[in-house]
Design a protein around this motif. Structure first.
Motif, PDB file in Angstrom:
ATOM      1  N   GLY A 136       0.774  -0.994  -0.040  1.00 55.57           N
ATOM      2  CA  GLY A 136      -0.223  -0.081   0.083  1.00 55.57           C
ATOM      3  C   GLY A 136       0.807   1.352  -0.065  1.00 55.57           C
ATOM      4  O   GLY A 136       0.663   2.305  -0.538  1.00 55.57           O
ATOM      5  N   LEU A 137       1.830   1.016   0.614  1.00 55.44           N
ATOM      6  CA  LEU A 137       2.777   2.362   0.731  1.00 55.44           C
ATOM      7  C   LEU A 137       3.462   2.708  -0.676  1.00 55.44           C
ATOM      8  O   LEU A 137       3.475   3.887  -1.229  1.00 55.44           O
ATOM      9  CB  LEU A 137       3.789   2.389   1.817  1.00 55.44           C
ATOM     10  N   LEU A 138       3.903   1.561  -1.216  1.00 53.12           N
ATOM     11  CA  LEU A 138       4.545   1.615  -2.552  1.00 53.12           C
ATOM     12  C   LEU A 138       3.676   2.213  -3.323  1.00 53.12           C
ATOM     13  O   LEU A 138       3.949   2.850  -4.212  1.00 53.12           O
ATOM     14  CB  LEU A 138       5.212   0.195  -2.962  1.00 53.12           C
ATOM     15  N   TRP A 139       2.400   1.576  -3.435  1.00 55.18           N
ATOM     16  CA  TRP A 139       1.216   2.236  -4.547  1.00 55.18           C
ATOM     17  C   TRP A 139       1.140   3.558  -4.183  1.00 55.18           C
ATOM     18  O   TRP A 139       1.016   4.175  -5.114  1.00 55.18           O
ATOM     19  CB  TRP A 139       0.135   1.172  -4.184  1.00 55.18           C
ATOM     20  N   VAL A 143       3.349   5.866  -3.140  1.00 56.53           N
ATOM     21  CA  VAL A 143       4.218   6.641  -3.587  1.00 56.53           C
ATOM     22  C   VAL A 143       4.209   6.869  -5.069  1.00 56.53           C
ATOM     23  O   VAL A 143       4.688   7.775  -5.575  1.00 56.53           O
ATOM     24  CB  VAL A 143       5.653   5.903  -2.997  1.00 56.53           C
ATOM     25  N   CYS A 144       3.850   5.548  -5.620  1.00 56.24           N
ATOM     26  CA  CYS A 144       3.800   5.422  -7.195  1.00 56.24           C
ATOM     27  C   CYS A 144       2.909   6.734  -7.621  1.00 56.24           C
ATOM     28  O   CYS A 144       2.948   7.446  -8.466  1.00 56.24           O
ATOM     29  CB  CYS A 144       3.614   4.097  -7.741  1.00 56.24           C
ATOM     30  N   CYS A 145       1.603   6.907  -6.662  1.00 52.05           N
ATOM     31  CA  CYS A 145       0.611   7.577  -7.156  1.00 52.05           C
ATOM     32  C   CYS A 145       0.997   8.983  -7.223  1.00 52.05           C
ATOM     33  O   CYS A 145       0.708  10.045  -7.811  1.00 52.05           O
ATOM     34  CB  CYS A 145      -0.623   7.383  -6.542  1.00 52.05           C
ATOM     35  N   GLY A 146       1.646   9.200  -5.979  1.00 50.65           N
ATOM     36  CA  GLY A 146       2.220  10.477  -5.507  1.00 50.65           C
ATOM     37  C   GLY A 146       3.387  11.080  -6.913  1.00 50.65           C
ATOM     38  O   GLY A 146       3.233  12.047  -7.155  1.00 50.65           O
ATOM     39  N   ARG A 147       3.945   9.940  -7.476  1.00 48.94           N
ATOM     40  CA  ARG A 147       5.100  10.438  -8.566  1.00 48.94           C
ATOM     41  C   ARG A 147       4.249  10.648  -9.832  1.00 48.94           C
ATOM     42  O   ARG A 147       4.656  11.696 -10.524  1.00 48.94           O
ATOM     43  CB  ARG A 147       5.776   9.214  -8.751  1.00 48.94           C
ATOM     44  N   LYS A 148       3.336   9.981 -10.095  1.00 45.79           N
ATOM     45  CA  LYS A 148       2.330  10.611 -11.215  1.00 45.79           C
ATOM     46  C   LYS A 148       1.512  11.868 -11.080  1.00 45.79           C
ATOM     47  O   LYS A 148       1.435  12.419 -12.029  1.00 45.79           O
ATOM     48  CB  LYS A 148       1.272   9.524 -11.221  1.00 45.79           C
ATOM     49  N   ARG A 191      -0.855  12.614   2.542  1.00 48.71           N
ATOM     50  CA  ARG A 191       0.341  13.033   2.911  1.00 48.71           C
ATOM     51  C   ARG A 191       0.330  12.594   4.632  1.00 48.71           C
ATOM     52  O   ARG A 191       1.228  11.629   5.302  1.00 48.71           O
ATOM     53  CB  ARG A 191       0.862  14.248   2.986  1.00 48.71           C
ATOM     54  N   PRO A 192      -0.568  13.003   5.200  1.00 50.61           N
ATOM     55  CA  PRO A 192      -0.579  12.411   6.826  1.00 50.61           C
ATOM     56  C   PRO A 192      -0.921  11.051   7.146  1.00 50.61           C
ATOM     57  O   PRO A 192      -0.316  10.647   8.361  1.00 50.61           O
ATOM     58  CB  PRO A 192      -2.085  13.296   7.146  1.00 50.61           C
ATOM     59  N   VAL A 193      -0.840  10.278   6.028  1.00 50.53           N
ATOM     60  CA  VAL A 193      -1.182   8.763   6.519  1.00 50.53           C
ATOM     61  C   VAL A 193       0.174   8.203   6.000  1.00 50.53           C
ATOM     62  O   VAL A 193       1.015   7.306   6.707  1.00 50.53           O
ATOM     63  CB  VAL A 193      -2.145   8.085   5.857  1.00 50.53           C
ATOM     64  N   VAL A 194       0.790   8.467   4.728  1.00 55.16           N
ATOM     65  CA  VAL A 194       1.837   7.714   4.315  1.00 55.16           C
ATOM     66  C   VAL A 194       3.309   8.334   4.563  1.00 55.16           C
ATOM     67  O   VAL A 194       4.118   7.554   4.817  1.00 55.16           O
ATOM     68  CB  VAL A 194       1.829   7.992   2.481  1.00 55.16           C
ATOM     69  N   VAL A 195       3.278   9.811   4.516  1.00 56.02           N
ATOM     70  CA  VAL A 195       4.699  10.169   5.049  1.00 56.02           C
ATOM     71  C   VAL A 195       5.298   9.840   6.579  1.00 56.02           C
ATOM     72  O   VAL A 195       6.303   9.451   6.576  1.00 56.02           O
ATOM     73  CB  VAL A 195       4.716  11.808   4.877  1.00 56.02           C
ATOM     74  N   PRO A 196       4.273   9.892   7.537  1.00 51.12           N
ATOM     75  CA  PRO A 196       4.679   9.512   8.748  1.00 51.12           C
ATOM     76  C   PRO A 196       5.095   7.955   8.754  1.00 51.12           C
ATOM     77  O   PRO A 196       6.039   7.549   9.415  1.00 51.12           O
ATOM     78  CB  PRO A 196       3.397   9.737   9.618  1.00 51.12           C
ATOM     79  N   ALA A 197       4.291   7.110   8.097  1.00 49.69           N
ATOM     80  CA  ALA A 197       4.636   5.826   8.192  1.00 49.69           C
ATOM     81  C   ALA A 197       6.089   5.528   7.537  1.00 49.69           C
ATOM     82  O   ALA A 197       6.829   4.776   7.974  1.00 49.69           O
ATOM     83  CB  ALA A 197       3.624   4.995   7.480  1.00 49.69           C
ATOM     84  N   LEU A 198       6.330   6.170   6.223  1.00 55.80           N
ATOM     85  CA  LEU A 198       7.710   6.109   5.687  1.00 55.80           C
ATOM     86  C   LEU A 198       8.860   6.530   6.629  1.00 55.80           C
ATOM     87  O   LEU A 198       9.670   6.022   6.838  1.00 55.80           O
ATOM     88  CB  LEU A 198       7.800   6.703   4.613  1.00 55.80           C
ATOM     89  N   GLY A 217       5.368  15.012  -1.263  1.00 58.47           N
ATOM     90  CA  GLY A 217       4.890  16.552  -0.888  1.00 58.47           C
ATOM     91  C   GLY A 217       3.890  17.118  -1.765  1.00 58.47           C
ATOM     92  O   GLY A 217       2.678  16.276  -1.529  1.00 58.47           O
ATOM     93  N   ASN A 218       3.947  17.437  -2.705  1.00 58.14           N
ATOM     94  CA  ASN A 218       2.850  17.988  -3.430  1.00 58.14           C
ATOM     95  C   ASN A 218       2.293  17.026  -4.416  1.00 58.14           C
ATOM     96  O   ASN A 218       1.057  16.859  -4.752  1.00 58.14           O
ATOM     97  CB  ASN A 218       3.180  19.121  -4.734  1.00 58.14           C
ATOM     98  N   GLY A 219       3.024  15.763  -4.714  1.00 59.80           N
ATOM     99  CA  GLY A 219       2.186  14.638  -5.194  1.00 59.80           C
ATOM    100  C   GLY A 219       1.143  13.850  -4.449  1.00 59.80           C
ATOM    101  O   GLY A 219       0.038  13.800  -4.862  1.00 59.80           O
ATOM    102  N   LEU A 220       1.636  13.528  -3.222  1.00 59.89           N
ATOM    103  CA  LEU A 220       0.622  12.613  -2.108  1.00 59.89           C
ATOM    104  C   LEU A 220      -0.681  13.869  -1.792  1.00 59.89           C
ATOM    105  O   LEU A 220      -1.549  13.164  -1.535  1.00 59.89           O
ATOM    106  CB  LEU A 220       1.167  12.353  -1.187  1.00 59.89           C
ATOM    107  N   ALA A 221      -0.282  15.063  -2.131  1.00 56.95           N
ATOM    108  CA  ALA A 221      -1.475  15.906  -1.633  1.00 56.95           C
ATOM    109  C   ALA A 221      -2.317  16.020  -2.655  1.00 56.95           C
ATOM    110  O   ALA A 221      -3.579  16.764  -2.571  1.00 56.95           O
ATOM    111  CB  ALA A 221      -0.674  17.364  -1.396  1.00 56.95           C
ATOM    112  N   ARG A 222      -2.219  15.439  -3.929  1.00 53.84           N
ATOM    113  CA  ARG A 222      -3.135  15.654  -4.911  1.00 53.84           C
ATOM    114  C   ARG A 222      -3.688  14.052  -5.676  1.00 53.84           C
ATOM    115  O   ARG A 222      -3.856  14.288  -6.818  1.00 53.84           O
ATOM    116  CB  ARG A 222      -2.363  16.427  -6.240  1.00 53.84           C
TER     117      ARG A 222
END
Length: 354
Positions: free
Chosen positions: A51-54, A56-61, A279-286, A206-211
Motif C-alpha cells: 500500500g505504501l509503495l502504491w 508513492v507511485c501515485c504521488g510520483r504521477k 500525506r498525513p498517512v503515508v509520510v509518517p509511516a515512511l 509532498g505535492n504529489g501525495l497531496a493531489r
C-alpha cells in the motif's frame, strides 16, 4: 494507558510485577516460531508495504515539480556538518569498547540521535531552504520532553507483552535508569517529525501525495464506538494473551485516538484522505520506517541495547529485529505524528504545496 493493568488486576495477577523499574525480570514466556503465524504476518506486512509503495507511485504521477526550485535551496549548514560529525563519532564510540570510555559507553544513544536530528534538518534546509528546527524552534525544543513522556507509554505497554528488553543496564537503580532512559526516549519524536519534514521536500511525497484520488471513509459514530470498544478491550487483554495480541501494542493506541477524535467531532488523521491528501498517512509511516532502520542499526552493537523476543516470528533478522517486526513502525509513525502535532501543530501546513 491503564487498560492493560486493569486486565491484570481483574484476573488476579500480581500487578507489581509489571511496574518494576528497571524492568529486568523475564516473566512472559513466548511461543516459539510458527510458520502459519509467520505467513499470516508476512501477508499483513506485504499488504501494508504494498500500500505504501502504491501510494508513492501515485504521488510520483501527481507531482507538479521535479524538485524544490534552485532559489529555495541553500548550502548545507555548518551545524548540519557538526551534527553529522557528532553522529558518526558517537556511532564509533558506541560500537567500540575503549577502556577510557567505559563510564559513558552505555549512554551513546542520545548523542547519536542528536547528531542525526541536526543532520536531517540540515538536509531539509539544503533541499528546500527551511526545516522544522528553524520554523518552529520553541516547539521543536518542547518535542524532546514530550517525546520522553510519549515513549514511556509504550515502555509501559511492553511490560505486558515483553517484546523487547534491555541489556547493559545491570546495576542501575530506579532513578538512574529512569533518568538515562528519558534522555534516550526524548529523541524519538524529534527524529520522526524531522524525517517527516525532510520527506515532504521530495515532490512525490509532498505535492504529489497531496493531489491523489480522494478516499471516502465512513464517518458513522456507531462504527467509531465499535472500534473504540474493540481496541480498548484488546489493549486490556494484551497482558493475559501476550502471544496472540502483542501486535495491538502498536495498533490499539492509534485506533483509540482516532475514534475519540471522531466522537468528539474533530477532524481525524484520516480526514484529509477525503480531499485526496494522503500525506498525513503515508509520510509518517515512511518516516518511522526510515528512522526504525537507523534505530535498529545503531542498536546492533551498542553496549546498552534492546533485544527482541516476539512470539511466532522470531526468525530472519535485520540487525536485532526480526524482519517482520518492521511492520510495527508503520502505525507507530502515525502515532508519532498525532503526538507531535499536539506540540508543534500540523507539520503539513508549514510546507506549501507547489
Amino acid at each position: 494507558m491503564a487498560l492493560p493493568l486493569l486486565g491484570i488486576v481483574i484476573t488476579g495477577r500480581n500487578a507489581a510485577l509489571y511496574l518494576e523499574i528497571p524492568p529486568t525480570t523475564r516473566y512472559v514466556q513466548h511461543a516459539g516460531f510458527s510458520w502459519a503465524w509467520f505467513v499470516f504476518f508476512t501477508l499483513a506486512d506485504l499488504l501494508l508495504m504494498g500500500g505504501l509503495l502504491w501510494a508513492v507511485c501515485c504521488g510520483r504521477k501527481r507531482k507538479t515539480a521535479s524538485d524544490p526550485p534552485a532559489s529555495a535551496r541553500k548550502p548545507f549548514p555548518w551545524w548540519g556538518w557538526a551534527g553529522l560529525a557528532l553522529c558518526l563519532l558517537s556511532w564509533l564510540l558506541a560500537w567500540q569498547r575503549f577502556t577510557w570510555f567505559w563510564l559513558f559507553q552505555p549512554h551513546t544513544f542520545l548523542p547519536i540521535w542528536a547528531g542525526f536530528i541536526l543532520a536531517v534538518n540540515a538536509l531539509a534546509v539544503k533541499r528546500s531552504g527551511s526545516c522544522l528546527l528553524l520554523r518552529r524552534p520553541l516547539g521543536f525544543v518542547l518535542l524532546f520532553p514530550a517525546s520522553a513522556a510519549f515513549w514511556w507509554i509504550f515502555e509501559f505497554f511492553n511490560r505486558f507483552v515483553q517484546n523487547w528488553y534491555y541489556t547493559g543496564i545491570e546495576g542501575m537503580g530506579p532513578g538512574q535508569y529512569s533518568y538515562f532512559s528519558s534522555l534516550a526516549f526524548a529523541t524519538v519524536l524529534p527524529g520522526v517529525l524531522s524525517m517527516i519534514d525532510l520527506l515532504l521536500t521530495f515532490p512525490a511525497l509532498g505535492n504529489g501525495l497531496a493531489r491523489c484520488r480522494p478516499i471516502r471513509l465512513s464517518t458513522s459514530a456507531w462504527i467509531a464506538r465499535a472500534f473504540l470498544v474493540s481496541a480498548g478491550l484488546g489493549l486490556s487483554l494484551i497482558g493475559i494473551y501476550p502471544d496472540q495480541l502483542f501486535a495491538l501494542l502498536w495498533v490499539s493506541p492509534l485506533v483509540i485516538v482516532l475514534c475519540l477524535q471522531r466522537l468528539a467531532g474533530r477532524p481525524t488523521l484520516l480526514h484529509p484522505l477525503g480531499h485526496g491528501d494522503w500525506r498525513p498517512v503515508v509520510v509518517p509511516a515512511l518516516a518511522a520506517l526510515t528512522c526504525g532502520f537507523f534505530w535498529e542499526m545503531w542498536n546492533f552493537s551498542s553496549l546498552a541495547r534492546w533485544t527482541y523476543s516476539i512470539p511466532y516470528v522470531q526468525r530472519f533478522y535485520l540487525f536485532e529485529m526480526p524482519i517482520l517486526g518492521y511492520g510495527g513502525y508503520l502505525p507507530f509513525g502515525l502515532e508519532c505524528l498525532l503526538a507531535g502535532s499536539l506540540v508543534i501543530g500540523n507539520p503539513f501546513g508549514t510546507r506549501p504545496i507547489d
